[in-house]
Design a protein around this motif. Structure first.
Motif, PDB file in Angstrom:
ATOM      1  N   PHE A 137      57.850 -22.595  66.949  1.00 51.39           N
ATOM      2  CA  PHE A 137      58.322 -21.235  66.674  1.00 51.39           C
ATOM      3  C   PHE A 137      57.124 -20.299  66.582  1.00 51.39           C
ATOM      4  O   PHE A 137      56.007 -20.735  66.271  1.00 51.39           O
ATOM      5  N   ASP A 143      57.906 -13.352  64.181  1.00 56.25           N
ATOM      6  CA  ASP A 143      59.352 -13.531  64.129  1.00 56.25           C
ATOM      7  C   ASP A 143      60.055 -12.303  63.576  1.00 56.25           C
ATOM      8  O   ASP A 143      61.220 -12.062  63.902  1.00 56.25           O
ATOM      9  N   ASN A 148      61.980  -9.988  70.050  1.00 59.80           N
ATOM     10  CA  ASN A 148      61.189 -11.197  69.934  1.00 59.80           C
ATOM     11  C   ASN A 148      61.772 -12.246  70.869  1.00 59.80           C
ATOM     12  O   ASN A 148      62.930 -12.619  70.738  1.00 59.80           O
TER      13      ASN A 148
END
Length: 332
Positions: A137, A143, A148
């Motif tokens: 991730f 994030d 995104n």
């Protein structure tokens, strides 16, 4: 004085042998000169027992070597014997169907061959399917930004997921990054019949499965492999199913995954991205999957327009280990 004189001084002269001993010695000498008698050629029973024991031990050691080769050693890509000074040469096991695969179908057949070597015992309903996987991730700060989409090289982190699913579907649990095992509410999960998945032993059966409406079935056989613990013949069938799909290609360029080389089999998804199955290049065991952008693309989203650039990695997931365990919290 020589050694014989010393021995005679210490032990005294030997007694003359009796006549019968002389006759036996003479007969034995004549027999030796004329060749061994049938009785002499027969091996004593204790010698046969020792030979059998040695042969049994040797066979056991060969069996251990074969098992170790199947589980840990790289399969032979040539079928030739190893030549190590001072060590008896023997063929490496197993020999892959394609020593140097030149097409995606050949890579997938190697993968099917390798996975079929795994030992397997049908699990009991009260046992658990365990899977450990790692997913990449973007870092928390990225994030939180919108839009995104792609993973940003050098600004990512890995999260380790462990899951336990009871074979009868009655219990689901998960652990993240080595934390506590948390049992989930079964209402959050749609339980897939394990017996149904275990029956998908050919590409034709997978086609039938995908063509039948399922309330909780898998639409993507690739994700089924990553997130289910399947019998080896089912995994092999999935690889052979993908080998038949049009547009499946092999990536001839080296693919580095966490410092490890990999062979990639690619599948076009929607014209601008592709999925890649990543295989270990010696054993052809499945390492994981990733999604890569192959063409610049803009996509409308609720938080703005997502702009994808060629080469962007959208998803990277590695399957570390999997197996059947007895209790919740156990690992293979």
């Amino acid at each position: 004085m020589n050694e014989i004189d010393v021995l005679q001084d210490v032990f005294g002269p030997d007694e003359a042998p009796p006549v019968r001993a002389h006759d036996r010695a003479r007969a034995a000498l004549l027999d030796r000169l004329s060749g061994p008698s049938p009785a002499a050629r027969r091996r004593p029973r204790w010698a046969l027992r020792i030979t059998a024991a040695v042969a049994t031990a040797a066979a056991a050691s060969v069996g251990v070597v074969a098992v170790e080769n199947l589980n840990t050693a790289a399969p032979s890509t040539t079928g030739r014997k190893t030549e190590t000074p001072g060590v008896a040469s023997r063929p490496l096991l197993p020999q892959l169907p394609y020593a140097k695969p030149a097409a995606a179908a050949e890579v997938l057949e190697n993968a099917a061959f390798t996975v079929a070597l795994k030992p397997w015992v049908k699990p009991r309903p009260d046992q658990f399917a365990y899977i450990e996987r790692t997913q990449t991730f973007n870092d928390a700060k990225l994030d939180g930004q919108a839009p995104n989409a792609a993973l940003v090289k050098g600004k990512t982190h890995e999260t380790r997921f462990e899951s336990w699913v009871r074979i009868d579907g009655g219990v689901h649990a998960e652990r993240i990054d080595g934390g506590k095992v948390k049992v989930a509410d079964n209402a959050q999960f749609s339980t897939q019949s394990y017996d149904e998945l275990a029956g998908l032993t050919s590409p034709e059966k997978i086609d039938q499965y995908l063509a039948t409406p399922h309330r909780s079935g898998w639409a993507d056989p690739g994700m089924m492999i990553l997130q289910e613990v399947l019998p080896p013949d089912v995994e092999a069938a999935v690889f052979r199913w993908y080998a038949r799909k049009p547009g499946v290609k092999i990536d001839t360029n080296a693919v580095n995954l966490d410092g490890r080389p990999a062979v990639a089999v690619t599948l076009n998804v929607d014209g601008w991205s592709r999925d890649e199955f990543l295989f270990e290049p010696k054993t052809y065991q499945l390492i994981g999957v990733r999604s890569v952008v192959v063409k610049n693309h803009n996509n409308e989203a609720l938080d703005g327009t997502l702009r994808y650039k060629k080469g962007d990695v959208l998803n990277l997931e590695i399957r570390n280990r999997a197996g059947i365990v007895d209790k919740l919290g156990d690992t293979p």
